[in-house]
Design a protein around this motif. Structure first.
Motif, PDB file in Angstrom:
ATOM      1  N   PRO A 278       3.605   3.412   0.371  1.00 31.72           N
ATOM      2  CA  PRO A 278       2.197   3.190   0.022  1.00 31.72           C
ATOM      3  C   PRO A 278       2.016   1.777  -0.506  1.00 31.72           C
ATOM      4  O   PRO A 278       2.950   1.184  -1.070  1.00 31.72           O
ATOM      5  CB  PRO A 278       1.937   4.241  -1.072  1.00 31.72           C
ATOM      6  CG  PRO A 278       3.280   4.549  -1.645  1.00 31.72           C
ATOM      7  CD  PRO A 278       4.250   4.404  -0.507  1.00 31.72           C
TER       8      PRO A 278
ATOM      9  N   ASP B 145     -10.183  12.506  -3.889  1.00 29.58           N
ATOM     10  CA  ASP B 145     -10.260  11.391  -2.943  1.00 29.58           C
ATOM     11  C   ASP B 145     -10.921  11.840  -1.644  1.00 29.58           C
ATOM     12  O   ASP B 145     -11.446  11.030  -0.891  1.00 29.58           O
ATOM     13  CB  ASP B 145      -8.852  10.867  -2.638  1.00 29.58           C
ATOM     14  CG  ASP B 145      -8.173  10.328  -3.891  1.00 29.58           C
ATOM     15  OD1 ASP B 145      -8.588   9.267  -4.360  1.00 29.58           O
ATOM     16  OD2 ASP B 145      -7.246  10.991  -4.388  1.00 29.58           O
TER      17      ASP B 145
ATOM     18  N   SER C  13       0.707   0.775  -3.040  1.00 31.94           N
ATOM     19  CA  SER C  13       0.963   0.689  -4.485  1.00 31.94           C
ATOM     20  C   SER C  13       2.440   0.483  -4.800  1.00 31.94           C
ATOM     21  O   SER C  13       2.783   0.074  -5.909  1.00 31.94           O
ATOM     22  CB  SER C  13       0.463   1.969  -5.174  1.00 31.94           C
ATOM     23  OG  SER C  13       1.081   3.109  -4.597  1.00 31.94           O
ATOM     24  N   ASP C  14       3.335   0.768  -3.841  1.00 34.28           N
ATOM     25  CA  ASP C  14       4.779   0.637  -4.068  1.00 34.28           C
ATOM     26  C   ASP C  14       5.353  -0.673  -3.529  1.00 34.28           C
ATOM     27  O   ASP C  14       6.533  -0.974  -3.752  1.00 34.28           O
ATOM     28  CB  ASP C  14       5.528   1.801  -3.399  1.00 34.28           C
ATOM     29  CG  ASP C  14       5.802   2.935  -4.374  1.00 34.28           C
ATOM     30  OD1 ASP C  14       5.462   2.764  -5.559  1.00 34.28           O
ATOM     31  OD2 ASP C  14       6.336   3.975  -3.956  1.00 34.28           O
TER      32      ASP C  14
ATOM     33  N   ASN D 273      -3.177   4.193   3.527  1.00 40.31           N
ATOM     34  CA  ASN D 273      -2.777   2.946   2.863  1.00 40.31           C
ATOM     35  C   ASN D 273      -1.258   2.848   2.750  1.00 40.31           C
ATOM     36  O   ASN D 273      -0.688   2.762   1.660  1.00 40.31           O
ATOM     37  CB  ASN D 273      -3.428   2.858   1.478  1.00 40.31           C
ATOM     38  CG  ASN D 273      -4.939   2.775   1.575  1.00 40.31           C
ATOM     39  OD1 ASN D 273      -5.470   2.141   2.478  1.00 40.31           O
ATOM     40  ND2 ASN D 273      -5.622   3.423   0.658  1.00 40.31           N
TER      41      ASN D 273
ATOM     42  N   LYS E 224      -2.445   8.461 -12.181  1.00 45.00           N
ATOM     43  CA  LYS E 224      -1.434   7.422 -12.359  1.00 45.00           C
ATOM     44  C   LYS E 224      -0.282   7.585 -11.379  1.00 45.00           C
ATOM     45  O   LYS E 224       0.401   6.631 -11.048  1.00 45.00           O
ATOM     46  CB  LYS E 224      -0.888   7.458 -13.790  1.00 45.00           C
ATOM     47  CG  LYS E 224      -1.832   6.873 -14.834  1.00 45.00           C
ATOM     48  CD  LYS E 224      -1.202   6.944 -16.209  1.00 45.00           C
ATOM     49  CE  LYS E 224      -2.148   6.405 -17.271  1.00 45.00           C
ATOM     50  NZ  LYS E 224      -1.568   6.516 -18.642  1.00 45.00           N
ATOM     51  N   SER E 225      -0.067   8.805 -10.920  1.00 46.53           N
ATOM     52  CA  SER E 225       1.051   9.049 -10.020  1.00 46.53           C
ATOM     53  C   SER E 225       0.753   8.564  -8.601  1.00 46.53           C
ATOM     54  O   SER E 225       1.613   8.611  -7.731  1.00 46.53           O
ATOM     55  CB  SER E 225       1.374  10.553  -9.979  1.00 46.53           C
ATOM     56  OG  SER E 225       0.324  11.268  -9.349  1.00 46.53           O
ATOM     57  N   ASP E 226      -0.478   8.108  -8.365  1.00 47.69           N
ATOM     58  CA  ASP E 226      -0.897   7.599  -7.057  1.00 47.69           C
ATOM     59  C   ASP E 226      -0.836   8.666  -5.960  1.00 47.69           C
ATOM     60  O   ASP E 226      -0.751   8.350  -4.780  1.00 47.69           O
ATOM     61  CB  ASP E 226      -0.039   6.397  -6.633  1.00 47.69           C
ATOM     62  CG  ASP E 226      -0.296   5.187  -7.522  1.00 47.69           C
ATOM     63  OD1 ASP E 226      -1.474   4.948  -7.833  1.00 47.69           O
ATOM     64  OD2 ASP E 226       0.668   4.512  -7.891  1.00 47.69           O
TER      65      ASP E 226
END
Length: 423
Positions: free
Chosen positions: A409, A287, A411-412, A367, A196-198
């Motif tokens: 990133p 990953d 995701s942010d 990414n 969850k912390s990416d």
């Protein structure tokens, strides 16, 4: 601890296997890891093992004579023996016989440190021991399990005692499996929180003693949140069994998790592969896998095959892999040299570590987007967050607030969308 090495004889059957010499060399290294010294090696070429005694009759007699001549009481076998082979060989040679599986289990039992690792080893030992129960072992098992009292001794001897011992072991196996399930649930929760912390996860895998722990320590020294949390490095097979996870923060504020997993050997006992699947779950959720290979070892190709086969056997597939040919300094090779998805390097050299970091970041930290933000002075906490947690490339001030050029990133991006300067 007594540092005196136990003298042993190693024996093996060459069944026209191209890996035979390598596996015998490995067996000696395993023996040394178990505080043993090989004083003699006996090998025999056969089409198949003798079903009763592993070696042929003449070789068994030679083994007994060799053990007597060297005053050796222990023989280590390069294969896993059937229960009857083990008993017959001990009877004919009058020495203690330890097969390859038993040897590895002993090493793992001595190295296990965490509660989980100890449970996993105990489970593997019990699964190994169960089919090898026989009458002469009854009393020893009673002493080990403490089941000699409470009226059990009145059940009779022989077959009934074997059945009692079998039930004791089966009950212990069931109990340990349940306890490991509870631990596994807890570990899964921790891994979900990390996911969850990416923060991407990179797992070091490979043949034991290839330099995984040295590489990890080099990275922790440079980028670890706590440089004191280094892992043990020792020039010995299975120096440690516990998976270590460390958080790294690079100079550009990009982060990753790095895990150092237990090393592999050829013919790893199937009991341990199953038992340690949860220990290697860090690799399963990674990953990127970084396979570390000892470039200076003439058997490196076989080591790579062992690693790949073991990963496949425990169900770790379809994860991108970077192959590191470490110890290039010992092989007198140029370094660091990158070729596709491989890197030739030396873990103790700064230039190699720098290149390793570049390659890993390229693989897992791609990414990211560079964006321009305008943050009102009233949202100073956002500026503070970005300065502490992101790679800020440029900062300017104007009447409306703080202009920041920053790498984020993907995701942010949504999180800071309202601050993006529209062109």
């Amino acid at each position: 601890m007594n540092n005196e090495l136990l003298p042993v004889i190693t024996i093996g059957l060459n069944l026209n296997n191209e890996r035979f010499e390598y596996s015998m060399k490995e067996l000696s290294a395993l023996a040394f890891a178990n505080n043993m010294q090989v004083v003699e090696e006996l090998v025999q070429k056969l089409d198949h093992p003798d079903s009763a005694t592993y070696f042929g009759k003449g070789k068994v007699e030679l083994l007994k004579e060799t053990a007597t001549a060297h005053n050796v009481n222990t023989v280590v076998v390069n294969d896993e023996l059937s229960p009857s082979q083990l008993r017959n060989l001990e009877k004919k040679t009058e020495v203690k016989i330890i097969d390859r599986t038993g040897l590895i289990l002993e090493i793992f039992a001595n190295r296990a440190r965490t509660h989980e690792a100890k449970l996993q080893v105990q489970l593997a030992k019990l699964q190994y021991q169960l089919p090898r129960l026989h009458t002469s072992a009854s009393q020893r098992l009673d002493q080990q399990t403490g089941s000699g009292g409470g009226g059990f001794t009145n059940r009779g001897s022989g077959e009934s005692q074997l059945e009692l011992n079998r039930r004791v072991i089966e009950k212990s196996i069931t109990h340990i499996k349940e306890e490991l399930k509870t631990i596994e649930k807890s570990d899964k929760t921790q891994r979900k929180q990390r996911a969850k912390s990416d923060i991407p996860n990179v797992a070091l895998v490979g043949y034991t003693n290839a330099g995984k722990s040295t590489i990890m320590n080099q990275l922790v020294q440079r980028y670890g949140e706590n440089v004191e949390k280094q892992v043990m490095v020792k020039n010995m097979l299975f120096a440690t069994l516990d998976t270590s996870v460390r958080k790294l923060v690079f100079s550009d504020q990009k982060k990753m998790l790095l895990s150092d997993t237990v090393g592999f050997v050829s013919k790893l006992p199937h009991q341990l592969i199953k038992a340690f699947r949860s220990t290697l779950s860090e690799a399963a959720s990674a990953d990127l896998l970084v396979q570390v290979v000892d470039e200076s070892d003439e058997n490196k190709q076989l080591m790579m095959e062992t690693t790949n086969e073991t990963l496949k056997e425990i169900g770790i597939e379809n994860i991108p892999m970077l192959t590191i040919f470490n110890k290039a300094d010992l092989a007198n090779e140029s370094r660091p040299v990158r070729t596709g998805n491989s890197l030739t390097m030396a873990a103790l050299e700064d230039s190699s570590v720098n290149e390793l970091v570049n390659v890993i970041k390229e693989k897992i930290l791609k990414n990211y987007a560079t964006i321009n933000l305008l943050i009102p002075f009233s949202d100073g906490n956002v500026v503070e967050y970005l300065n502490s947690n992101a790679n800020v490339l440029e900062t300017k001030y104007n009447a409306e607030g703080t202009e920041i050029k920053v790498e984020l990133p993907d995701s942010d991006l949504n999180r800071f969308e309202k601050y993006v300067i529209k062109k």
